[in-house]
Design an enzyme around this catalytic site. Sequence first.
Site, PDB file in Angstrom:
ATOM      1  N   TRP A 178       0.854  -1.205   0.000  1.00 51.07           N
ATOM      2  CA  TRP A 178       0.000   0.000   0.000  1.00 51.07           C
ATOM      3  C   TRP A 178       0.882   1.245   0.000  1.00 51.07           C
ATOM      4  O   TRP A 178       0.602   2.249  -0.651  1.00 51.07           O
ATOM      5  CB  TRP A 178      -0.903   0.039   1.248  1.00 51.07           C
ATOM      6  N   ASN A 184      -3.315   2.962  12.995  1.00 53.43           N
ATOM      7  CA  ASN A 184      -3.951   3.019  11.671  1.00 53.43           C
ATOM      8  C   ASN A 184      -5.479   3.009  11.742  1.00 53.43           C
ATOM      9  O   ASN A 184      -6.147   3.791  11.073  1.00 53.43           O
ATOM     10  CB  ASN A 184      -3.457   1.846  10.817  1.00 53.43           C
ATOM     11  N   TRP A 237      -6.067   9.970   3.594  1.00 52.22           N
ATOM     12  CA  TRP A 237      -7.136  10.971   3.725  1.00 52.22           C
ATOM     13  C   TRP A 237      -8.126  10.867   2.580  1.00 52.22           C
ATOM     14  O   TRP A 237      -9.343  10.936   2.786  1.00 52.22           O
ATOM     15  CB  TRP A 237      -6.544  12.391   3.828  1.00 52.22           C
TER      16      TRP A 237
END
Length: 355
Positions: free
Chosen positions: A161, A224, A265
């Site tokens: 990721w 996270n 975000w």
Amino acid sequence: MGVGFELFKDAVVWEEVEVLNLSGKPYTVFTPYSKAWKAKTIPAPRPKFPARNLKSEISVFKSDALPKSPDECGYPLTQTIPPGGERAALELLRKFMAAPVYEYGTARNFPAVDGGSNLSPHLRAGTIGIRTILAELAKAREKAAPAQKPSCEVFLNELIWREFYAQVLHNFPHVTRGAFRPEYDALKWSDNQEHFAAWCEGKTGYPIVDAAMRCLNATGTMHNRLRMIVAMFLTKDLMVNWQLGERYFMRQLVDGDMAANNGGWQWSAGTGTDAAPYFRIFNPVSQAEKFDAEGKFVRHWIPELKDFSDDLVHQPWENPLLLSRSKYCPRIVLHEEQRDLCLAMFKAVKGDLKT
Ligand SMILES: Cc1cc2nc3c(=O)[nH]c(=O)nc-3n(C[C@H](O)[C@H](O)[C@H](O)COP(=O)(O)OP(=O)(O)OC[C@H]3O[C@@H](n4cnc5c(N)ncnc54)[C@H](O)[C@@H]3O)c2cc1C
């Protein structure tokens, strides 16, 4: 001084345009990207250079004494941050690969459990090489029992990721200025500054959000799961533009990374590549009940809630008398009402969207 040097790519394994789809275009969806990433052979870490006595070589450089703390440079630090440097990074890696990696798939979701590697500040600062981590992960995977292998795979996916977002930033640099899908730049966000300030200070009245923000402000780090919860809360419950949250995170986080932060975000706001669909809105109470069932994390950061039982600690407003006696703040918005307003905000621009 006649000393040669070589440059090596080390922030990521595959950078910029090294993983492309069959049409030679960058990926915008994680799963096919990760498949293509995994199909390539991971290079081994560079061998260590032989030790040399550099003292005599560098003695020609005169330097003032290095400052012992940020205070000396005029930047007093308000946060207690983890130790830096390569030694600290390798120690974290060693500890993580010794056991936690095998439980990572589940443990990584619970803020009160130290289930992650905590390597992000080191990856960000370059005090550990990504290939060193991958080489240790490969060794751990070899030793893993069959039931433990999926956890190793989940950890690998998280590292991928990171590279996914790094290549998004390179190939779609407009994400630094607005939504990955520009249609979403038309969203009419709220400009309620008081709401934004309450979110920053950890005073929204939603314990899991406030505990996470207080933790961030005090330590420069945030779990996270909590990053997703507070980002969803700011964008979906308070309907504040994700870019304000992104900027606040970059100022506070020890691991602040333009690519991962922007990706996180935009994922949470529903405006990004492979993002959570806009109508997927976390309920802060059920998220808290699922991932902090005993309220351990929340009570640690919000001592005002110490007298609330486990079934009330995530929704203290259910006991108004106790809430008014405690010093904890009331809710600044009602989740159920905000959810509908937020859906309406997204639907107002959705008519123009192609996807
Ligand atoms: C809103 C939001 C903002 C974020 N901002 C940042 C940021 O500024 N810097 C940052 O490094 N990570 C960021 N993340 C990703 C993730 O939260 C952190 O990488 C993780 O919490 C770091 O803890 P760890 O080192 O124990 O991670 P582990 O769970 O041990 O994961 C190993 C490594 O993989 C990488 N990683 C893990 N998850 C992600 C992810 N979702 N996206 C990209 N890389 C990931 C990190 O480098 C991490 O150190 C953000 C996530 C969200 C939802």
